[in-house]
Design an enzyme around this catalytic site. Structure first.
Site, PDB file in Angstrom:
ATOM      1  N   LYS A  17       0.825  -1.218   0.000  1.00 18.49           N
ATOM      2  CA  LYS A  17       0.000   0.000   0.000  1.00 18.49           C
ATOM      3  C   LYS A  17       0.854   1.260   0.000  1.00 18.49           C
ATOM      4  CE  LYS A  17      -2.405  -0.585   3.809  1.00 18.49           C
ATOM      5  NZ  LYS A  17      -1.914  -1.866   4.340  1.00 18.49           N
ATOM      6  N   ARG A  93      -9.806   1.715   9.576  1.00 22.01           N
ATOM      7  CA  ARG A  93      -9.357   0.366   9.917  1.00 22.01           C
ATOM      8  C   ARG A  93     -10.425  -0.408  10.672  1.00 22.01           C
ATOM      9  NH1 ARG A  93      -3.539   1.129   9.466  1.00 22.01           N
ATOM     10  NH2 ARG A  93      -2.328  -0.510  10.321  1.00 22.01           N
ATOM     11  N   ARG A 130      11.149  -6.727   5.662  1.00 20.09           N
ATOM     12  CA  ARG A 130      11.013  -5.309   5.303  1.00 20.09           C
ATOM     13  C   ARG A 130      11.890  -4.425   6.189  1.00 20.09           C
ATOM     14  NH1 ARG A 130       5.177  -2.398   5.342  1.00 20.09           N
ATOM     15  NH2 ARG A 130       5.293  -2.611   7.600  1.00 20.09           N
ATOM     16  N   ARG A 173      -0.921  -7.821  14.081  1.00 17.03           N
ATOM     17  CA  ARG A 173      -1.517  -6.843  13.161  1.00 17.03           C
ATOM     18  C   ARG A 173      -2.320  -7.534  12.067  1.00 17.03           C
ATOM     19  NH1 ARG A 173       3.773  -4.923  11.737  1.00 17.03           N
ATOM     20  NH2 ARG A 173       3.034  -3.464  10.190  1.00 17.03           N
TER      21      ARG A 173
HETATM   22  P1  AMP Z   1       0.508   1.235   9.327  1.00 18.22           P
HETATM   23  O1  AMP Z   1       1.725   2.031   8.970  1.00 18.22           O
HETATM   24  O2  AMP Z   1      -0.699   1.616   8.541  1.00 18.22           O
HETATM   25  O3  AMP Z   1       0.771  -0.253   9.337  1.00 18.22           O
HETATM   26  O4  AMP Z   1       0.141   1.642  10.842  1.00 18.22           O
HETATM   27  C1  AMP Z   1       1.053   1.409  11.899  1.00 18.22           C
HETATM   28  C2  AMP Z   1       0.324   1.377  13.212  1.00 18.22           C
HETATM   29  O5  AMP Z   1      -0.315   2.633  13.462  1.00 18.22           O
HETATM   30  C3  AMP Z   1      -0.790   0.357  13.329  1.00 18.22           C
HETATM   31  O6  AMP Z   1      -0.328  -0.952  13.660  1.00 18.22           O
HETATM   32  C4  AMP Z   1      -1.648   0.961  14.442  1.00 18.22           C
HETATM   33  O7  AMP Z   1      -1.053   0.763  15.706  1.00 18.22           O
HETATM   34  C5  AMP Z   1      -1.571   2.437  14.122  1.00 18.22           C
HETATM   35  N1  AMP Z   1      -2.644   2.890  13.202  1.00 18.22           N
HETATM   36  C6  AMP Z   1      -2.482   3.428  11.958  1.00 18.22           C
HETATM   37  N2  AMP Z   1      -3.666   3.747  11.415  1.00 18.22           N
HETATM   38  C7  AMP Z   1      -4.593   3.387  12.328  1.00 18.22           C
HETATM   39  C8  AMP Z   1      -6.020   3.429  12.349  1.00 18.22           C
HETATM   40  N3  AMP Z   1      -6.734   3.902  11.311  1.00 18.22           N
HETATM   41  N4  AMP Z   1      -6.654   2.971  13.456  1.00 18.22           N
HETATM   42  C9  AMP Z   1      -5.975   2.495  14.520  1.00 18.22           C
HETATM   43  N5  AMP Z   1      -4.637   2.410  14.564  1.00 18.22           N
HETATM   44  C10 AMP Z   1      -3.947   2.847  13.482  1.00 18.22           C
END
Ligand code: AMP
Length: 220
Positions: A17, A93, A130, A173
């Site tokens: 993404k 999310r 990664r 996750r």
């Molecule tokens: P990502 O870079 O999108 O994988 O996000 C990293 C981390 O940020 C996630 O594992 C969550 O802890 C937090 N996070 C990011 N976006 C959200 C969201 N929309 N709702 C809740 N937690 C989020």
């Protein structure tokens, strides 16, 4: 002025993404809004927000809906997003976030929701190897032959493993994605906004499919 493009990108962690959203943002002149990156930037700055969410991020948990909704509401209200739209990465999310976002974006609704599809066993191995530039967020694949410290080819920043790319946090996750985020696929399908795009292949191949999906909405 070109029509603003408002896109939400769904897909498992490690589906590509981030990489593809940067390219879409570049192509359509809309800001790439990554909620994960907003939160990591707050952690790096050691701001009040960063201190509040650090432990949650490190464990791979979800930050609470209320905080995320207000963060995104503020960001999409900024001028660049109001004028040019957005490529939203990592939000919504949960169904509660999606419902709140429908409400927030009523005046300028999302044009398209893309589900970038890559199966769980594949993203698992991608995420384990990664590595990410702390400064520009460019992603790399670790082979074990890198120098230490590892310097980013794009910006000279330091390339590290994200604190939440440990095996435990990755699995957690991905479980959360299946339980909390995958219901959004049918949520947006019911709204007739969903395009499923195969995330397998080279970044160029995947991007070509994404462009076709977005062209579909521009011709509506
Ligand atoms: P990502 O870079 O999108 O994988 O996000 C990293 C981390 O940020 C996630 O594992 C969550 O802890 C937090 N996070 C990011 N976006 C959200 C969201 N929309 N709702 C809740 N937690 C989020």
């Amino acid at each position: 002025m070109a029509h603003a493009v408002r896109i939400i990108m769904l897909g498992r962690q490690g589906a590509g993404k981030g990489t593809q959203c940067v390219r879409l943002a570049d192509e359509f002149g809309a800001p790439h809004i990554s909620t994960g990156e907003m939160l990591r930037a707050a952690v790096r700055k050691d701001s009040a927000l960063g201190r509040a969410v650090k432990a949650v991020l490190d464990k791979g948990e979800l930050v609470n809906d209320e905080l995320m909704i207000s963060l995104v509401q503020g960001r999409i209200g900024e001028e660049d997003a109001r004028m040019s739209g957005y490529i939203l990465d990592g939000f919504p999310r949960t169904v509660a976030q999606a419902q709140a976002f429908d409400h927030i974006s009523e005046v300028r609704p999302t044009d398209l929701v893309i589900d970038l599809e890559v199966k769980r066993d594949l993203v698992l191995s991608r995420l384990s190897s990664r590595r990410t530039c702390e400064q520009c967020q460019a992603n790399y694949v670790a082979t074990g032959a890198e120098s230490s410290p590892w310097t980013c080819e794009k910006c000279g920043g330091t390339v590290v493993q994200r604190a939440d790319d440990t095996p435990e946090a990755i699995n957690h996750r991905l479980d959360l994605y299946d339980a909390m985020t995958s219901p959004l696929i049918s949520y947006y399908k019911d709204q007739n906004k969903l395009a499923v795009v195969d995330g397998l292949g080279t970044p160029d191949e995947v991007f070509a499919r994404l462009r076709t999906a977005v062209a579909g909405i521009k011709n509506r």
